[in-house]
Scaffold this motif. Structure first.
Motif, mmCIF file in Angstrom:
data_model
loop_
_atom_site.group_PDB
_atom_site.id
_atom_site.type_symbol
_atom_site.label_atom_id
_atom_site.label_comp_id
_atom_site.label_asym_id
_atom_site.label_seq_id
_atom_site.Cartn_x
_atom_site.Cartn_y
_atom_site.Cartn_z
ATOM 1 N N ALA A 228 0.838 -1.206 0.000
ATOM 2 C CA ALA A 228 0.000 0.000 0.000
ATOM 3 C C ALA A 228 0.871 1.253 0.000
ATOM 4 N N ASN A 229 1.950 1.228 0.769
ATOM 5 C CA ASN A 229 2.868 2.363 0.807
ATOM 6 C C ASN A 229 3.525 2.574 -0.558
ATOM 7 N N ASP A 230 3.922 1.493 -1.220
ATOM 8 C CA ASP A 230 4.525 1.602 -2.551
ATOM 9 C C ASP A 230 3.532 2.190 -3.549
ATOM 10 N N LEU A 231 2.273 1.765 -3.464
ATOM 11 C CA LEU A 231 1.238 2.297 -4.345
ATOM 12 C C LEU A 231 1.038 3.795 -4.096
ATOM 13 N N ALA A 232 0.980 4.183 -2.835
ATOM 14 C CA ALA A 232 0.827 5.604 -2.488
ATOM 15 C C ALA A 232 2.020 6.413 -2.988
ATOM 16 N N GLU A 233 3.214 5.858 -2.875
ATOM 17 C CA GLU A 233 4.409 6.562 -3.345
ATOM 18 C C GLU A 233 4.375 6.757 -4.854
ATOM 19 N N ARG A 234 3.953 5.723 -5.604
ATOM 20 C CA ARG A 234 3.859 5.850 -7.065
ATOM 21 C C ARG A 234 2.818 6.908 -7.441
ATOM 22 N N ALA A 235 1.695 6.910 -6.746
ATOM 23 C CA ALA A 235 0.649 7.900 -7.027
ATOM 24 C C ALA A 235 1.143 9.307 -6.720
ATOM 25 N N ALA A 236 1.833 9.470 -5.589
ATOM 26 C CA ALA A 236 2.354 10.788 -5.219
ATOM 27 C C ALA A 236 3.401 11.254 -6.219
ATOM 28 N N THR A 237 4.238 10.359 -6.686
ATOM 29 C CA THR A 237 5.251 10.698 -7.678
ATOM 30 C C THR A 237 4.592 11.128 -8.980
ATOM 31 N N TRP A 238 3.542 10.421 -9.365
ATOM 32 C CA TRP A 238 2.826 10.771 -10.582
ATOM 33 C C TRP A 238 2.162 12.144 -10.456
ATOM 34 N N LEU A 239 1.681 12.475 -9.273
ATOM 35 C CA LEU A 239 1.000 13.756 -9.056
ATOM 36 C C LEU A 239 1.953 14.939 -8.881
ATOM 37 N N ALA A 240 3.226 14.676 -8.629
ATOM 38 C CA ALA A 240 4.175 15.762 -8.332
ATOM 39 C C ALA A 240 4.252 16.776 -9.462
ATOM 40 N N THR A 241 4.393 16.330 -10.696
ATOM 41 C CA THR A 241 4.558 17.266 -11.809
ATOM 42 C C THR A 241 3.324 18.142 -12.015
ATOM 43 N N PRO A 242 2.105 17.576 -12.103
ATOM 44 C CA PRO A 242 0.953 18.480 -12.264
ATOM 45 C C PRO A 242 0.729 19.385 -11.052
ATOM 46 N N LEU A 243 1.054 18.896 -9.873
ATOM 47 C CA LEU A 243 0.886 19.716 -8.675
ATOM 48 C C LEU A 243 1.862 20.892 -8.672
ATOM 49 N N LEU A 244 3.119 20.640 -8.987
ATOM 50 C CA LEU A 244 4.108 21.714 -9.062
ATOM 51 C C LEU A 244 3.748 22.709 -10.166
ATOM 52 N N PHE A 245 3.242 22.194 -11.271
ATOM 53 C CA PHE A 245 2.787 23.053 -12.362
ATOM 54 C C PHE A 245 1.651 23.965 -11.882
ATOM 55 N N ALA A 246 0.681 23.393 -11.185
ATOM 56 C CA ALA A 246 -0.445 24.183 -10.668
ATOM 57 C C ALA A 246 0.019 25.216 -9.645
ATOM 58 N N PHE A 247 0.931 24.837 -8.769
ATOM 59 C CA PHE A 247 1.469 25.782 -7.777
ATOM 60 C C PHE A 247 2.136 26.962 -8.479
#
Length: 156
Positions: free
Chosen positions: A10-29
């Motif tokens: 579950a932690n690995d899945l959450a880490e992959r999801a967070a990594t995937w979200l990093a670029t759009p989140l930084l872009f939005a910020f």
């Protein structure tokens, strides 16, 4: 499957999801903060006489004459957000815009720190936090910085 294995999966899945979200989140910020300061800079340029008046009478920028403070503040509100939007020299832009943000609070502290202005001050905290995230983590993959880094690695 053990509980430990399930938790790690579950932690690995959450880490992959967070990594995937990093670029759009930084872009939005980057875009959100840039938009806030670009609007302010554009407003200053569109009515320069009012801007000079505010810097002479209302804003108390330390160490700078009001006219120079008006030019520097307005330039910072236009140049650094432009760099943030493009993701070019992003950490420099985030640091520069952070300085503009802090100086805005310091220069207008007699109002922002008063009762009834908590929400306005909260906006500066929000922008500062988002800029700190961009400063620490960089612009993400959707940026000219990332594109240029990739070209350098390819030897172009």
């Amino acid at each position: 499957m053990s509980i430990a294995t399930t938790v790690h999966a579950a932690n690995d899945l959450a880490e992959r999801a967070a990594t995937w979200l990093a670029t759009p989140l930084l872009f939005a910020f980057r875009w959100y903060v840039a938009w806030q300061f670009l609007k302010s800079g554009w407003l200053k340029v569109s009515d320069w006489d009012s801007t000079l008046y505010l810097f002479q009478e209302e804003y108390h920028v330390p160490l700078l004459p009001p006219e120079l403070a008006a030019v520097a503040g307005t330039a910072g509100e236009l140049i650094f957000p432009g760099l943030l939007v493009m993701g070019l020299f992003t950490r420099f832009a985030a640091l520069g815009l952070s300085a503009v943000n802090v100086l805005a609070v310091v220069s207008y502290a007699h109002v922002l720190l008063g009762e009834g202005f908590e929400a306005a001050l909260g906006q500066h905290y929000l922008w500062g936090t988002l800029l700190l995230v961009v400063l620490v983590f960089g612009p993400g993959r959707w940026s000219l910085d990332a594109w240029l880094r990739g070209r350098r690695r390819q030897g172009r």
